[in-house]
Design an enzyme around this catalytic site. Sequence first.
Site, mmCIF file in Angstrom:
data_model
loop_
_atom_site.group_PDB
_atom_site.id
_atom_site.type_symbol
_atom_site.label_atom_id
_atom_site.label_comp_id
_atom_site.label_asym_id
_atom_site.label_seq_id
_atom_site.Cartn_x
_atom_site.Cartn_y
_atom_site.Cartn_z
ATOM 1 N N GLU A 132 15.736 -1.205 -30.253
ATOM 2 C CA GLU A 132 15.541 -2.601 -30.658
ATOM 3 C C GLU A 132 16.123 -2.771 -32.057
ATOM 4 O OE1 GLU A 132 11.823 -5.772 -30.630
ATOM 5 O OE2 GLU A 132 11.420 -3.721 -31.274
ATOM 6 N N ILE A 133 17.167 -3.574 -32.153
ATOM 7 C CA ILE A 133 17.813 -3.824 -33.440
ATOM 8 C C ILE A 133 17.331 -5.164 -33.979
ATOM 9 C CG2 ILE A 133 20.035 -4.365 -34.532
ATOM 10 C CD1 ILE A 133 21.277 -2.170 -32.840
#
Length: 763
Positions: A510-511
């Site tokens: 998850e960026i």
Amino acid sequence: MVACRAIGILSRFSAFRILRSRGYICRNFTGSSALLTRTHINYGVKGDVAVVRINSPNSKVNTLSKELHSEFSEVMNEIWASDQIRSAVLISSKPGCFIAGADINMLAACKTLQEVTQLSQEAQRIVEKLEKSTKPIVAAINGSCLGGGLEVAISCQYRIATKDRKTVLGTPEVLLGALPGAGGTQRLPKMVGVPAALDMMLTGRSIRADRAKKMGLVDQLVEPLGPGLKPPEERTIEYLEEVAITFAKGLADKKISPKRDKGLVEKLTAYAMTIPFVRQQVYKKVEEKVRKQTKGLYPAPLKIIDVVKTGIEQGSDAGYLCESQKFGELVMTKESKALMGLYHGQVLCKKNKFGAPQKDVKHLAILGAGLMGAGIAQVSVDKGLKTILKDATLTALDRGQQQVFKGLNDKVKKKALTSFERDSIFSNLTGQLDYQGFEKADMVIEAVFEDLSLKHRVLKEVEAVIPDHCIFASNTSALPISEIAAVSKRPEKVIGMHYFSPVDKMQLLEIITTEKTSKDTSASAVAVGLKQGKVIIVVKDGPGFYTTRCLAPMMSEVIRILQEGVDPKKLDSLTTSFGFPVGAATLVDEVGVDVAKHVAEDLGKVFGERFGGGNPELLTQMVSKGFLGRKSGKGFYIYQEGVKRKDLNSDMDSILASLKLPPKSEVSSDEDIQFRLVTRFVNEAVMCLQEGILATPAEGDIGAVFGLGFPPCLGGPFRFVDLYGAQKIVDRLKKYEAAYGKQFTPCQLLADHANSPNKKFYQ
């Protein structure tokens, strides 16, 4: 013995290692076309051998589309009609991909069961013609040979494959909620035996070429060539073609026999399967195993067994008919649509929507050699990134380096790496206690403890030694990135990269971007994640981001349910029977009770009553007694090294008794307990889309399934809303809202979907 083998191989089948299907990168190169009107297939004749080249246009992989089917039939009819051609070779023009399977878009476009069944029957007819060809056909396999591609290959009279890691054979249809629909359920058991065939079809796992040869799936292996005047991939395909032509001529001249001598074990297994009693025992044991592991949530495995059984007991004609019918039924199920949706989501999340970064990340530095830091280091050095692993103490650093080595050594034990390759990969890692070498770093990932002041300190220290272009990424699970970046001199270079534990096994990354994060910083972070083999979602900054924010209210409900007297084992059973791979109480133990407490407190302060439910004092008391979950040996359960069975922690009884709540009978049925958990998760996910934390429903579904274990058979929270019905979910939420208050108030976007039945997240 046969039953034991069948049970043994099926023990690896869990509900569900869904959608671990690989994405194969293939590079196109041009082959001469016999007819300009053909775009997918061309062929040329070398001597008396027709070489049929498969090359789907504008795609990295070959897929069995309607266009390819049509052209392939046309070409093969020309070959069969020609007196000058005595044999044929099927080969791909794409390095790294023979045929990756059926075109999923073609299946998704079908509106009726009859359409899907007809597709299966047409594929069966084409493949049957190959099998009955009077002119021998050699399948020359380089790269992925999956699904319909394998069904084409096993219908040929001979198979030659490159002995390369990219060359894998398999039947992954079960991972899409379907079954092999071009005769594979009937041919595969005859070729490799019933136990091995069931293993392949029920698990969807891919088999490397050397293993495939031992099984009898491949007849000959060809070593790949190294670099020369042409690229290695091109040289290997040309060499494979030459070898295949030689074997095709040998088959036509009757100098080579297509029949393979079977080993003693294969002969004994085949003989045992001729005994009706043995067959019935095999079917029974395999069905029991599947039912136990799928919990009735995935219809495909049992239908695969049924189709195989039909072919064996009633003959091939009945088997093929059953296969096409069951294929049609399965593709039209909600489960298949959910799993195919996840596949499309994966494809989307394996692309860099920010484009290519200005500078490739070649040198990486990681702060913190704990479980997460070492895990990030492993998936980085494994992909060739020069990596520094830094920690404050020698003990922690040694432990982290040992974790990386162990992870690589486990691959050696599984024969995925050689000892030489392990040592070569491990040499990419440098462990140290200071910032030496950080002046060369292109990216620094901090994986220190979840404490804002600590993260501020290391960020300041790092910015004093790194070059101007270097990116600073935080592996925080909940702290807002903007708050971490507040002390940065270059906030445009700060980004969140939230990995999931264990890093080497969990696919999701998850960026998190802030308003100040530059596009190039985002592009670099995604590029690194893709290189590490991750499926990536990009979300906006905010407390808990997307994944932690969805999980937190559900975990709050878990605590309340435990306080209401549901014991952890029953709660685990209820959540796994709904489709979650890990029970809710076990999940708290796995995450860490201290981590759960920390997140509950932080997000509770931000979101207030809406994130309430159970009393967080339960977690506080557990932490005070040292019940931190698996890592401390005690949580809701007791954990012992090397012991799979886990007993309830009886010391929890007094804590639960002191915080006991009276259950509300109108919302305490088993089904209500399941939906209280799921609706809180879904409502929060939809709210994240409503607020712009999420860009697309697809990323929300991928994040929920691959990061949090949301049931794959439901396709993710957004697909679940579409398939189950927004109105039904809102009705559930209102029922629970009447009992518990604002924690179950439906968000506006979900209410909008409920009020407009034609409104869907996926059109």
